[in-house]
Design a protein around this motif. Structure first.
Motif, short mmCIF file in Angstrom:
data_model
loop_
_atom_site.label_atom_id
_atom_site.label_comp_id
_atom_site.label_asym_id
_atom_site.label_seq_id
_atom_site.Cartn_x
_atom_site.Cartn_y
_atom_site.Cartn_z
N ASN A 15 0.81 -1.22 0.00
CA ASN A 15 0.00 0.00 0.00
C ASN A 15 0.84 1.27 0.00
O ASN A 15 0.33 2.36 0.26
CB ASN A 15 -0.99 -0.02 1.17
CG ASN A 15 -2.09 -1.02 0.90
OD1 ASN A 15 -2.56 -1.16 -0.23
ND2 ASN A 15 -2.51 -1.74 1.93
N THR A 16 2.13 1.14 -0.36
CA THR A 16 2.91 2.36 -0.60
C THR A 16 2.41 3.04 -1.88
O THR A 16 2.78 4.18 -2.16
CB THR A 16 4.42 2.07 -0.72
OG1 THR A 16 4.64 1.10 -1.74
CG2 THR A 16 5.01 1.61 0.60
N ASP A 18 -0.99 4.38 -3.33
CA ASP A 18 -2.34 4.74 -2.90
C ASP A 18 -3.05 5.43 -4.06
O ASP A 18 -2.89 6.64 -4.27
CB ASP A 18 -2.27 5.64 -1.67
CG ASP A 18 -3.63 5.92 -1.06
OD1 ASP A 18 -4.66 5.73 -1.75
OD2 ASP A 18 -3.67 6.33 0.11
N ASP A 20 -6.24 5.99 -4.47
CA ASP A 20 -7.30 6.88 -4.01
C ASP A 20 -6.78 8.30 -3.81
O ASP A 20 -7.42 9.27 -4.17
CB ASP A 20 -7.91 6.33 -2.72
CG ASP A 20 -9.16 7.07 -2.29
OD1 ASP A 20 -9.94 7.47 -3.18
OD2 ASP A 20 -9.36 7.26 -1.08
N ARG A 21 -5.59 8.42 -3.23
CA ARG A 21 -4.98 9.73 -2.99
C ARG A 21 -4.01 10.14 -4.09
O ARG A 21 -3.47 11.22 -4.06
CB ARG A 21 -4.27 9.75 -1.65
CG ARG A 21 -5.22 9.76 -0.47
CD ARG A 21 -4.53 10.02 0.84
NE ARG A 21 -3.72 8.88 1.20
CZ ARG A 21 -2.63 8.94 1.93
NH1 ARG A 21 -2.20 10.09 2.38
NH2 ARG A 21 -1.95 7.86 2.23
N ASP A 24 2.34 7.82 -4.37
CA ASP A 24 3.24 6.67 -4.46
C ASP A 24 4.48 7.00 -3.65
O ASP A 24 5.29 7.84 -4.03
CB ASP A 24 3.60 6.39 -5.92
CG ASP A 24 4.43 5.13 -6.09
OD1 ASP A 24 4.97 4.62 -5.08
OD2 ASP A 24 4.54 4.65 -7.23
N CYS A 117 -9.78 2.60 -5.96
CA CYS A 117 -9.17 2.28 -4.66
C CYS A 117 -7.95 1.37 -4.84
O CYS A 117 -6.83 1.81 -4.68
CB CYS A 117 -10.20 1.62 -3.74
SG CYS A 117 -9.52 1.20 -2.12
N TRP A 119 -6.79 -0.77 -2.89
CA TRP A 119 -6.07 -0.92 -1.63
C TRP A 119 -5.93 -2.41 -1.33
O TRP A 119 -6.87 -3.17 -1.51
CB TRP A 119 -6.84 -0.22 -0.52
CG TRP A 119 -6.07 -0.01 0.74
CD1 TRP A 119 -6.23 -0.68 1.91
CD2 TRP A 119 -5.06 0.96 0.98
NE1 TRP A 119 -5.37 -0.20 2.85
CE2 TRP A 119 -4.63 0.81 2.31
CE3 TRP A 119 -4.44 1.93 0.19
CZ2 TRP A 119 -3.62 1.59 2.86
CZ3 TRP A 119 -3.45 2.71 0.74
CH2 TRP A 119 -3.05 2.54 2.07
#
Length: 157
Positions: A15-16, A18, A20-21, A24, A117, A119
């Motif tokens: 999850n480094t 992301d 959604d945001r 990276d 997402c 995730w």
């Protein structure tokens, strides 16, 4: 090392990225060095780190990626107990993933199917049927979208 530590290390590494945001961690040298310092790990060559992350994300349901090149992991005898040890983050993550695979826990890693997402989460449900990273966010959004589509197909009331 406990299983929970291995799960958290693999999740944190995968999850480094992301989506959604739009962040990276591997593209931000300061964030990456902080990530490594928080876990007392050293980096390896960034192209290899990225290849390992892409390969593992593909293995849990992410976009296809070629398998990464081999990574060195040693087996040491520490106080009479065999232990996998690695020189850098890629070895540490792959050693953790290997331990989880041996324990038949690897299949519990899943990637959220929401396109925005992606995730990675660890399915702790008894029957391994969890679908969403968060039922409150992605799962709820998907259920609402499906309901709107069904309502639209039925036409006005």
């Amino acid at each position: 090392m406990t299983t929970d530590h291995d799960v958290e290390l693999v999740l944190d590494f995968l999850n480094t990225l992301d989506l959604d945001r739009g962040a990276d961690v591997l593209h931000d040298p300061l964030a990456w060095s902080g990530w490594l310092a928080d876990r007392a790990l050293s980096s390896g060559p960034l192209p290899l780190v990225r290849a390992v992350r892409a390969g593992l994300r593909a293995a849990v349901g992410g976009p296809p990626a070629p398998p990464p090149p081999p990574v060195d992991v040693r087996v040491e005898l520490v106080r009479g107990i065999p232990r996998m040890a690695a020189a850098d983050v890629t070895g540490a993550v792959l050693a953790a993933a290997s331990r989880l695979a041996v324990l038949d826990e690897w299949e519990r890693f899943k990637i959220c199917p929401a396109d925005d997402c992606q995730w990675v989460f660890f399915d702790r449900s008894r029957n391994r049927s969890r679908m969403w990273c968060s039922m409150r966010v992605c799962g709820n959004r998907e259920k609402a979208r499906a309901w709107r589509e069904r309502a639209k197909a039925l036409g006005p009331a």
